[in-house]
Motif scaffolding. Structure first.
Motif, short mmCIF file in Angstrom:
data_model
loop_
_atom_site.label_atom_id
_atom_site.label_comp_id
_atom_site.label_asym_id
_atom_site.label_seq_id
_atom_site.Cartn_x
_atom_site.Cartn_y
_atom_site.Cartn_z
N SER A 58 -3.29 -9.12 3.69
CA SER A 58 -2.92 -10.49 4.05
C SER A 58 -4.14 -11.39 3.92
CB SER A 58 -2.39 -10.55 5.49
OG SER A 58 -2.13 -11.89 5.82
N PRO A 59 -4.00 -12.51 3.20
CA PRO A 59 -5.16 -13.40 3.02
C PRO A 59 -5.72 -13.85 4.37
CG PRO A 59 -3.36 -14.06 1.59
CD PRO A 59 -2.81 -13.01 2.50
N ILE A 60 -4.84 -14.08 5.34
CA ILE A 60 -5.28 -14.41 6.69
C ILE A 60 -5.02 -13.19 7.54
CG2 ILE A 60 -4.89 -15.89 8.69
CD1 ILE A 60 -3.70 -17.91 6.56
N HIS A 61 -6.08 -12.63 8.13
CA HIS A 61 -5.86 -11.39 8.88
C HIS A 61 -6.65 -11.38 10.17
CE1 HIS A 61 -8.75 -10.66 5.49
NE2 HIS A 61 -9.54 -10.54 6.52
N TYR A 66 -9.69 -6.29 10.88
CA TYR A 66 -10.73 -6.32 9.84
C TYR A 66 -11.93 -5.50 10.29
CZ TYR A 66 -14.63 -8.44 7.18
OH TYR A 66 -15.76 -8.65 6.43
N ASP A 67 -12.35 -5.72 11.53
CA ASP A 67 -13.53 -5.01 12.05
C ASP A 67 -13.33 -3.50 12.07
OD1 ASP A 67 -14.98 -7.29 12.34
OD2 ASP A 67 -14.79 -7.44 14.51
N ASP B 15 -1.23 2.92 -1.08
CA ASP B 15 -1.85 1.65 -1.45
C ASP B 15 -1.20 0.53 -0.63
OD1 ASP B 15 0.60 0.97 -2.71
OD2 ASP B 15 -0.05 1.97 -4.55
N ILE B 16 -1.64 -0.69 -0.85
CA ILE B 16 -1.16 -1.79 0.00
C ILE B 16 0.34 -2.01 -0.22
CG2 ILE B 16 -1.47 -4.22 0.63
CD1 ILE B 16 -3.91 -2.65 1.33
N ASP B 17 0.81 -1.84 -1.46
CA ASP B 17 2.25 -2.01 -1.70
C ASP B 17 3.06 -0.98 -0.91
OD1 ASP B 17 2.24 -4.23 -3.25
OD2 ASP B 17 2.28 -3.16 -5.17
N ARG B 18 2.59 0.26 -0.90
CA ARG B 18 3.30 1.29 -0.14
C ARG B 18 3.24 0.96 1.36
NH1 ARG B 18 6.75 3.53 -1.73
NH2 ARG B 18 6.57 5.06 -0.08
N ILE B 19 2.10 0.43 1.81
CA ILE B 19 1.97 0.06 3.23
C ILE B 19 2.94 -1.07 3.58
CG2 ILE B 19 0.38 -0.94 4.95
CD1 ILE B 19 -1.88 0.67 3.61
N ARG B 20 3.15 -1.99 2.62
CA ARG B 20 4.14 -3.05 2.85
C ARG B 20 5.54 -2.46 3.03
NH1 ARG B 20 1.17 -7.51 1.76
NH2 ARG B 20 0.01 -7.42 -0.18
N VAL B 84 -0.68 -5.93 7.89
CA VAL B 84 0.56 -6.20 7.14
C VAL B 84 1.71 -6.50 8.11
CG1 VAL B 84 2.31 -5.20 5.63
CG2 VAL B 84 -0.11 -4.91 5.08
N LEU B 85 1.80 -5.76 9.20
CA LEU B 85 2.86 -6.02 10.18
C LEU B 85 2.72 -7.44 10.75
CD1 LEU B 85 3.03 -2.59 12.06
CD2 LEU B 85 4.86 -3.65 10.73
N GLN B 86 1.49 -7.81 11.09
CA GLN B 86 1.27 -9.16 11.62
C GLN B 86 1.70 -10.22 10.60
OE1 GLN B 86 -2.85 -9.37 12.78
NE2 GLN B 86 -2.62 -7.92 14.46
N SER B 87 1.44 -9.92 9.32
CA SER B 87 1.74 -10.91 8.28
C SER B 87 3.23 -11.13 8.11
CB SER B 87 1.10 -10.50 6.94
OG SER B 87 1.88 -9.48 6.33
#
Lengths: 417, 417
Positions: A58-61, A66-67, B15-20, B84-87
């Motif tokens: 996510s561009p905003i995370h 992140y940490d 990968d990120i797609d699979r995580i989505r 990803v969940l937050q997004s």
């Protein structure tokens, strides 16, 4: 016997072979009888990979997530170095930020270090154990991992050295010390043996990328003798373990430098842009009206020059911003033009700020005049000037950067003979 | 409303797609009003990379350092899934083993789970927060990271489900359930709707690689209803969120399975080897003299058959070992021959153990005889037989593996119609 903190950056631990080389540097100091804590960065490229995943997720995370993600890079290196050290017979263990604990504030992603409990590490020094500490990370009040912002491992190392009351903090990097200017453009640049904290702070702030500015500030405040040296030197070459005079540059208190030069170094930063506001209505609070919105927009305004008009009714205001921020700055200024009150905006990119730095300037006059005269002879047009107690910064066209730096470097007697 | 633990393995978060895609599975359950904790493995390939670095650093390495290094893989995935969940608008946060805390014993590298404090996670369920838990890791009594051994994320998930008193633990994997046998060799294999814990334990132990044996043991002890399903299914396909009857296989208590088949499944493991000791002097303690040194050498002895000699003075002793351990086993036996007392060693690799499993065997006779008859008709030579209350294992030549499995599968009425 002394107590040392040794810090190794990403290129110094880029793969297992490089980590083995780091272990040899550590072994040299351990064999000399010193108590050693090692601070490591992530393997070169790893932090970028982890950051890229966060952005892809996510561009905003969430900075706390992140940490947790990004701190894993240093975690891996610390464990690997501990294993390699053990394999060559050195008692070593890894420490993560939360295990020490190295406490930070709650500014996840760019946290500031609070308290460091060095008690257990010191106790284990007594048992002959080397501490291998994951840099760049600590634990925030919410019991979650916090990182110190990019390049934070230098800061970790200096802060740990202060907490452990270490005799020296050695920053091993891919250059062999701090130079009077960038040797890539001035071949006669010399490696300094010593530089004062204040000077190094100016050098680091003004473009010399050897050390993070924050780590120098911290070293200055806590009087941590910090030594910049190369991790690529042969760890067992003669003189490498010389405690009083190893190869590299010592950053220390002014008093420790016996023969202080008037000018110590020339720093420069390219990619500056200049903005001039013409005929600004001169009234109280106008500077705040101009610079407040720029600060809110995250634009870092640097050199500010204000010419007072003859009539006293209007003024020209000139200042610099990073070239990358120019478009945003102009947009903000246009938007707030009605409140600010000026006639026109002129702007120009492609500029460089050249800075002459030296603690000796405090007690010597004519240092600035020498620079102006030398640049006039080239000739280079000076667009703006700012001075502080120990530095003079001059804004010029970027085309003249290399030439101006070399000429000033010679003029102030910094050339290698 | 129910409480669910959802576990996703390495290929499901590669990968990120699979995580989505994983996030969509989680969202489906959250939207249905359930309280959800998600347990994740490292991204496919990451654990192997980290383990390879440990080995390169030193073939023999400190398990505590190994744990700190290898656990970083799950740390990264947990953070990424939380982002990803937050997004997609879901309140989520990551939890590392030491943060929960999930306490383990001090057997670093293959630690056993002790106490799990689920209090804070449950409190946050009340605030609508999803817990994303790094699998495979906990914190040992020495305040250092411990890992549970390879595949340990299944065990993390089941243990967490027990601690949280979850209604179900869903293990999302790259197959869509537990089959009556391996569908790659028996196309008529059927996915089971339900299987009893005891049966699954035998299936897992005997070569069905869907779940880690330890996680099944744990599920059985704590009566955690565990559901095996595919992470590759469309998360929003019809029936995916059906709480009572989702697609996949439920592993549960025997009582929950209304119509229990006599035989539930056929498992097999290839790469077995057989060792026969001829004319072993038959005296008390001879078995200990043979198998003690093999155990000390780390050889896993499986099926043991002893034929009592007519005279009572000597006996033939036959047993199986993994083919990879055969050379070592023979070497150990030759070395201890003097104490053991036998005439000759014969050995043979290229064997397969086929196992017929079913709780219904307890109350039905003739199950074994059916297998023997069927194999005799092929004909396949039976080299050894062992039985337990709910399984029969038969050792045959590997050449006949597929044929024997298919024939037994049909004979016991397991074929898909």
């Amino acid at each position: 016997m002394a107590r040392l903190v040794m810090k190794f950056g990403g290129t110094s631990v880029a793969d297992i072979d490089r980590i083995r080389n780091v272990a040899r540097h550590v072994k040299r100091e351990v064999d000399a009888g010193h108590e050693v804590a090692v601070v490591v960065s992530a393997m070169a490229g790893k932090t970028n990979e982890l950051v890229a995943w966060c952005r892809e997720a996510s561009p905003i995370h969430d900075a706390r997530e992140y940490d947790a993600i990004v701190a894993s890079g240093e975690q891996v290196t610390a464990g690997l170095l501990a294993i390699v050290l053990q394999s060559i017979g050195i008692n070593a263990r890894s420490w993560l930020g939360w295990q020490i604990p190295l406490k930070t504030d709650d500014a996840h992603g760019a946290a500031r270090i609070g308290e460091i409990d060095g008690g257990e590490i010191v106790r284990r020094f007594g048992e002959g154990q080397v501490a291998v500490v994951a840099g760049f990370q600590g634990i925030a009040p919410d019991n979650r991992i916090a990182t110190l912002g990019r390049g934070g491992s230098d800061t970790s190392a200096v802060a740990l050295a202060a907490a452990l009351k270490a005799d020296r903090c050695d920053i091993y990097t891919d250059v062999d010390g701090v130079y009077t200017t960038d040797p890539r453009i001035a071949p006669k640049a010399r490696r300094m043996n010593k530089i004062a904290f204040e000077e190094m702070l100016e050098m680091a702030s003004l473009g010399a990328k050897v050390l993070q500015v924050r780590s120098v500030e911290l070293a200055m405040v806590h009087k941590v003798r910090t030594f910049v040296r190369s991790s690529f030197d042969d760890p067992d070459a003669p003189g490498m373990g010389d405690f009083d005079n190893p190869p590299g540059t010592l950053i220390c208190e002014e008093e420790e430098i016996v023969e202080q030069e008037v000018v110590t170094g020339i720093a420069f930063s390219k990619d500056e842009a200049q903005i001039s506001l013409r005929r600004v209505r001169d009234r109280p609070g106008v500077a705040a009206a101009i610079f407040g919105p720029l600060a809110d927009a995250g634009v870092n305004v640097d050199m500010i020059v204000q010419n007072i008009s003859e009539s006293g009714e209007s003024t020209d205001m000139t200042f610099t911003v990073p070239a990358g921020d120019l478009a945003k700055a102009v947009e903000v200024l246009e938007r707030t033009k009605a409140e600010t009150g000026f006639d026109a905006i002129q702007s120009e990119a492609g500029l460089t700020k050249v800075s002459v730095i030296g603690i000796g300037m405090r007690s010597h006059t004519g240092v600035a005049a020498t620079a102006f005269k030398e640049l006039a002879q080239i000739p280079v047009n000076i667009r703006a000037i700012t001075t502080s107690e120990i530095k003079i910064s001059i804004l010029i066209d970027s085309d003249f950067t290399e030439l101006a730096v070399r000429r000033l470097h010679s003029k102030y007697g910094l050339d290698r003979v």
